[in-house]
Write a protein that holds these residues in place. Sequence first.
Motif, PDB file in Angstrom:
ATOM      1  N   TYR A  41       0.895  -1.249   0.316  1.00 54.27           N
ATOM      2  CA  TYR A  41       0.110  -0.010  -0.417  1.00 54.27           C
ATOM      3  C   TYR A  41       0.796   1.649  -0.502  1.00 54.27           C
ATOM      4  CZ  TYR A  41      -3.804   3.250   1.172  1.00 54.27           C
ATOM      5  OH  TYR A  41      -4.297   4.338   0.863  1.00 54.27           O
ATOM      6  N   ALA A  44       1.656   1.794  -3.693  1.00 53.37           N
ATOM      7  CA  ALA A  44       0.521   2.825  -4.350  1.00 53.37           C
ATOM      8  C   ALA A  44       0.238   4.265  -4.087  1.00 53.37           C
ATOM      9  CB  ALA A  44      -0.567   1.965  -3.769  1.00 53.37           C
ATOM     10  N   ASP A  47       3.016   5.909  -5.912  1.00 59.49           N
ATOM     11  CA  ASP A  47       3.043   5.884  -7.314  1.00 59.49           C
ATOM     12  C   ASP A  47       1.928   7.169  -7.408  1.00 59.49           C
ATOM     13  OD1 ASP A  47       4.654   3.974  -7.909  1.00 59.49           O
ATOM     14  OD2 ASP A  47       3.373   2.376  -8.304  1.00 59.49           O
ATOM     15  N   VAL A  48       0.708   7.192  -6.027  1.00 60.46           N
ATOM     16  CA  VAL A  48      -0.241   7.876  -6.538  1.00 60.46           C
ATOM     17  C   VAL A  48      -0.240   9.417  -6.558  1.00 60.46           C
ATOM     18  CG1 VAL A  48      -2.872   8.927  -5.397  1.00 60.46           C
ATOM     19  CG2 VAL A  48      -2.121   6.634  -5.608  1.00 60.46           C
ATOM     20  N   ALA A  68     -10.398   8.695  -9.132  1.00 63.91           N
ATOM     21  CA  ALA A  68      -9.364   8.205  -9.483  1.00 63.91           C
ATOM     22  C   ALA A  68      -7.726   7.287  -9.353  1.00 63.91           C
ATOM     23  CB  ALA A  68      -8.861   8.399 -11.193  1.00 63.91           C
ATOM     24  N   SER A  69      -7.605   8.828  -8.589  1.00 63.31           N
ATOM     25  CA  SER A  69      -6.632   7.874  -7.337  1.00 63.31           C
ATOM     26  C   SER A  69      -7.212   7.002  -6.376  1.00 63.31           C
ATOM     27  CB  SER A  69      -6.115   9.061  -6.465  1.00 63.31           C
ATOM     28  OG  SER A  69      -5.142   9.965  -7.592  1.00 63.31           O
ATOM     29  N   LYS A  72      -7.177   3.591  -7.384  1.00 60.45           N
ATOM     30  CA  LYS A  72      -5.537   2.694  -7.816  1.00 60.45           C
ATOM     31  C   LYS A  72      -5.643   1.939  -5.682  1.00 60.45           C
ATOM     32  CE  LYS A  72      -4.260   5.542 -11.590  1.00 60.45           C
ATOM     33  NZ  LYS A  72      -3.392   6.337 -12.020  1.00 60.45           N
ATOM     34  N   LEU A  73      -5.980   3.460  -4.715  1.00 60.19           N
ATOM     35  CA  LEU A  73      -5.586   2.660  -3.818  1.00 60.19           C
ATOM     36  C   LEU A  73      -6.098   1.698  -2.893  1.00 60.19           C
ATOM     37  CD1 LEU A  73      -4.626   6.177  -2.069  1.00 60.19           C
ATOM     38  CD2 LEU A  73      -2.950   4.960  -2.529  1.00 60.19           C
ATOM     39  N   ARG A  75      -7.526  -0.222  -4.983  1.00 57.55           N
ATOM     40  CA  ARG A  75      -7.154  -1.846  -5.749  1.00 57.55           C
ATOM     41  C   ARG A  75      -6.230  -2.334  -5.526  1.00 57.55           C
ATOM     42  NH1 ARG A  75      -9.504   1.136  -9.976  1.00 57.55           N
ATOM     43  NH2 ARG A  75      -7.496   1.529 -10.139  1.00 57.55           N
ATOM     44  N   ALA A  76      -5.032  -1.820  -4.131  1.00 54.59           N
ATOM     45  CA  ALA A  76      -3.979  -1.922  -3.904  1.00 54.59           C
ATOM     46  C   ALA A  76      -4.405  -2.746  -2.777  1.00 54.59           C
ATOM     47  CB  ALA A  76      -3.000  -0.798  -3.499  1.00 54.59           C
TER      48      ALA A  76
END
Length: 230
Positions: A41, A44, A47-48, A68-69, A72-73, A75-76
């Motif tokens: 995490y 992730a 990256d975000v 969107a961010s 992504k988090l 989904r991590a």
Amino acid sequence: MDIFIYSDESGVFDVCHNRYFVFGGLIFLSKEERDICARKYSKAEKDVKAGIGMATGEEAKASNITNASKGKLFRALNHQIRFGVIIEEDKIHQNIWLSKKDKQRYLDYAYKIAVKRCFENLIRQNRIDPTRVKHVHFFVDEHTTATNGRYELRESLEQEFKWGTFNYSWNVFYPPIFPDVQTVTLDFCNSSKKTLVRAADIVANRIYYYAKSTEGYSADEEDLFVIRLP
């Protein structure tokens, strides 16, 4: 066996202006599982933050990043045990709103019942052997409970999971679901210093989103266990 629970909240517990209040979080069934998730995490998050130009020292919280961010988090955290409770505020007994203490007691109740129901579900799935659980560790964002309510929450969790509870109205005793547990601990954490409390914030926000957008939780997410109250 040690179990680790990280949690946060989403929404405002105020029936005059809000319909839903949510607790959400993650449960880990070993220290190794927890540490692997924290590293994944954390990467992730980096990256975000790099993708949206956020400063290195700034927290990537649900309140200050894009949808969107947040996706992504979230989904991590796939394949992790995620849990939550949606409280429908307008259905709560009106007397609960009369004092801060009653409101906090209700929130403590909702939180521990959400965790307990998720534990029970994991026991049914044979993912937890209740006789092997020795230590249960709770980590909660420090803003979740007022200072004078922290002792009550700690005591309530210990009563539920170590000693068992007694229903005086029905004269019934409910033993703890982990019969051999030795300790139940609670730490209030600064989310800026606890990666998995920030992850819990993302889980809570996701559940809150579903509650608001569908007028009731209906998402079919793997390893996302949600109950509704009252």
